[in-house]
Design an enzyme around this catalytic site. Structure first.
Site, mmCIF file in Angstrom:
data_model
loop_
_atom_site.group_PDB
_atom_site.id
_atom_site.type_symbol
_atom_site.label_atom_id
_atom_site.label_comp_id
_atom_site.label_asym_id
_atom_site.label_seq_id
_atom_site.Cartn_x
_atom_site.Cartn_y
_atom_site.Cartn_z
ATOM 1 C CB CYS A 69 -0.607 2.304 4.030
ATOM 2 S SG CYS A 69 -2.237 1.763 3.506
ATOM 3 C CG ASP A 70 3.228 1.149 4.499
ATOM 4 O OD1 ASP A 70 2.852 1.581 5.608
ATOM 5 O OD2 ASP A 70 2.970 0.003 4.093
ATOM 6 C CB CYS A 112 -0.932 0.004 1.212
ATOM 7 S SG CYS A 112 -1.978 1.469 1.318
#
Length: 327
Positions: free
Chosen positions: A139-140, A136
């Site tokens: 997300c990261d 992701c």
């Protein structure tokens, strides 16, 4: 829980969507049980850090999962730690079967079984998840600002996530096993125009290697010549597909060709009283906050459904889809 006990709502799956559904169902005074075969929180337990959940600037994935679970528990949500083997729709009620042989009758079911990113199945991928391996970019990606990363894949998701990472990373290498991308033409054009992206054609990742700080190196192989080489890298983002956990979806419920459940805006399937939320549901974006919103939506609609049913206002002539009555 007795064999004859009737529930208002059974939630299958204890990720952010399922736990949010539990919170809203309990606040609506529904007799509810949440069934989860593993630990509450689902895949967010595997995230090293979450920094995009509203009002929480930075938190570990496992800690956020615990907060979700504790919040649901404050309302007295019943939790059953067992595997569900089948969800069987009915006219009078739906039946949920457990691996230990128990059956549960319920007016409504929320399927929150999530999904799983497709894996490369190479050495180092599982071991270094959360330490440089990610599925992701939203997300990261922040953790790889001004670093070099690899994006594996050739479809829309890989290109979209690669373009997102190009805003943050120093260099993005798009690794694709073929000599042409599968993504839409407009995304291909954007990748070609992005100066911080380079496509490594006819190439696969065969191993991910890390040091004490996380991912540091990958082994690559040319799919045409078989030649191998190493490459220093700070992160590996994998987008080779996402598989919904749809094994419990009853026959007759519409799904996309990829296996995601099709619902209305209230997360309801075409079988009355059965809902699908989170990563199991067909939608464009897959984020914790969106799964939580799905759980809220489905629980509120289920509450209305159950209240209407109990009041005897539900059309008694409602029939199950033909796929259920004629196997």
């Amino acid at each position: 829980m007795s064999a004859s006990e009737m529930y208002d709502l059974i939630i299958v799956g204890g990720g952010p969507g399922g736990l949010s559904a539990g919170i809203y169902a309990m606040r609506a005074a529904l007799k509810t049980a949440l069934i989860e075969k593993s630990v509450p929180g689902g895949q967010i337990n595997l995230s090293d850090a979450v920094e995009n959940y509203p009002a929480i600037k930075h938190i570990g994935g496992a800690e956020l999962a615990m907060m979700f679970a504790e919040h649901a528990q404050t309302y007295g949500l019943e939790e059953i730690n067992e595997e569900v083997t089948a969800v069987e729709p009915g006219l009078d009620h739906h039946t949920v079967r457990l691996a230990d042989g128990r059956t549960i009758n319920t007016h409504a079911v929320i399927l929150a079984t999530g999904g799983t990113p497709r894996k490369l199945q190479v050495p180092g991928e599982e071991a270094y998840y959360g330490r440089g391996v990610s599925y992701c970019a939203v997300c990261d990606g922040f953790f790889f600002r001004d670093k070099d990363v690899i994006v594996v894949g050739g479809g829309d998701s890989a290109c979209e996530e690669g373009l997102y990472l190009a805003k943050l990373a120093r260099q993005v290498y798009l690794v694709h096993r073929r000599d042409a991308l599968r993504a839409s033409r407009i995304l291909q054009q954007r990748v070609e125009a992005e100066c911080k992206m380079e496509v490594l054609w006819n190439t696969v990742v065969t191993e991910i290697i890390a040091d004490d700080s996380g991912v540091a190196h990958v082994a690559l192989q040319d799919t045409q010549t078989g030649a191998e080489r190493g490459m220093p890298i700070d992160g590996v983002f994998i987008f080779v597909g996402f598989e919904p956990n749809n094994q419990l979806v009853p026959a007759g419920i519409r799904m996309t060709p990829d296996g995601f459940v099709m619902t209305d805006p209230q997360c309801a399937t075409q079988i009355p009283g059965i809902y699908a939320i989170g990563d199991l549901r067909d939608k464009t974006y897959r984020q914790i906050v969106i799964s939580a919103a799905d759980g809220c939506t489905a629980a509120l609609d289920a509450a209305h459904y159950v209240e209407t049913r109990k009041a005897g206002k539900l059309d008694a002539s409602c029939e199950l889809p033909e796929a259920l009555t004629h196997p």
